[in-house]
Design an enzyme around this catalytic site. Structure first.
Site, PDB file in Angstrom:
ATOM      1  CG  MET A  49     -10.463   7.724   5.036  1.00 41.21           C
ATOM      2  SD  MET A  49     -10.840   6.594   3.672  1.00 41.21           S
ATOM      3  CE  MET A  49     -12.522   6.811   3.314  1.00 41.21           C
ATOM      4  CG  ASP A  71      -2.124  -0.860   1.090  1.00 43.80           C
ATOM      5  OD1 ASP A  71      -2.380  -1.327  -0.037  1.00 43.80           O
ATOM      6  OD2 ASP A  71      -2.813  -1.094   2.096  1.00 43.80           O
ATOM      7  CE  LYS A 104      -7.483   0.201  -2.546  1.00 41.38           C
ATOM      8  NZ  LYS A 104      -8.710  -0.610  -2.546  1.00 41.38           N
TER       9      LYS A 104
END
Length: 255
Positions: free
Chosen positions: A171, A38, A59
């Site tokens: 997030m 990642d 991502k």
């Protein structure tokens, strides 16, 4: 030479600092033929797999990234072509990391699987002395991903804003205006807020405020992503400890 058995190992890399990976995770990397890693994985961890093929599949929010379908295809192709695939994921593979999808996919395609759990980013506030629970303050905490797969605000934000004593938002930095609005809707404007930025890296840190002030503080301080938001009674408890440390340092009593 016989062909290697296809295998997938999901490995949690921890929340940034390469020293926070487990010994079992390091051993898995040493045996890897392919490492799919990642964007938030510390590059030093790839040194544990010098003979493996390293494939970035990171991502990141708001940036061009490898699709999940492509990652699944790479898992299958790499396992059958090379053998042991380590899927190196930031934090823990099963906390907002789609680890189950990858495990399920591998099993359906006849690939042997293993899991090495990692230190989740949920633990990051504790690195800075911020408790998610504290005796006499709260008896629970909530973990919410503020942004859905479609990029919209999660409905769980409103549930947490109304009921949760302390909430950890993943997030959430890009949705701070909507999160603040949700808390104000339920008359919780005085709740403390802490923003943990850049995880456990040397460049990491914390900024503090409350629901009423945090938007202005973010505009001024510009915390770097990735960032975690801690909102609730526990978010600023460690500020008292920091004040004590500053006093001791000024008096020459703290080394």
């Amino acid at each position: 030479m016989s062909k290697k058995e296809p295998k997938l190992t999901l490995v949690g890399a921890g929340p940034g600092d390469p020293d926070l990976i487990s010994v079992k995770g390091m051993k898995a990397l040493q045996k890897a033929d392919v490492v799919l890693y990642d964007a938030l994985v510390h590059p030093d961890l790839l040194d544990y797999a010098p003979n493996a093929v390293h494939i970035p599949v990171g991502k990141r929010a708001g940036k061009e990234s490898v699709s999940q379908d492509t990652i699944l295809q790479l898992i299958r192709e790499s396992a059958f072509e090379h053998g042991h695939v380590v899927r190196l994921k930031g934090g823990d593979p099963f906390v907002f990391a789609r680890g189950f999808e990858e495990l399920e996919y591998a099993k359906k395609h006849g690939i042997r699987t293993d899991v090495v759990v990692g230190i989740s980013s949920i633990m990051l506030p504790g690195l800075y002395g911020i408790p998610l629970t504290c005796r006499g303050v709260n008896h629970s905490f909530t973990v919410v991903t503020a942004t859905t797969a479609q990029g919209t605000l999660s409905d769980d934000v409103y549930i947490a804003a109304e009921h949760s004593p302390t909430t950890l938002f993943f997030m959430g930095l890009g949705k701070i205006d909507q999160i603040v609005k949700a808390y104000k809707k339920f008359n919780r404007s005085d709740l403390p807020v802490a923003i943990v930025s850049r995880g456990s890296l040397d460049t990491g840190g914390v900024i503090y405020g409350n629901i009423s002030t945090i938007e202005g503080i973010i505009k001024q301080e510009k915390p770097n992503a990735p960032a975690l938001l801690v909102i609730g009674e526990c978010a600023d408890l460690n500020k008292e400890l920091e004040a004590v440390n500053c006093e001791l340092a000024e008096e020459g009593l703290l080394v």
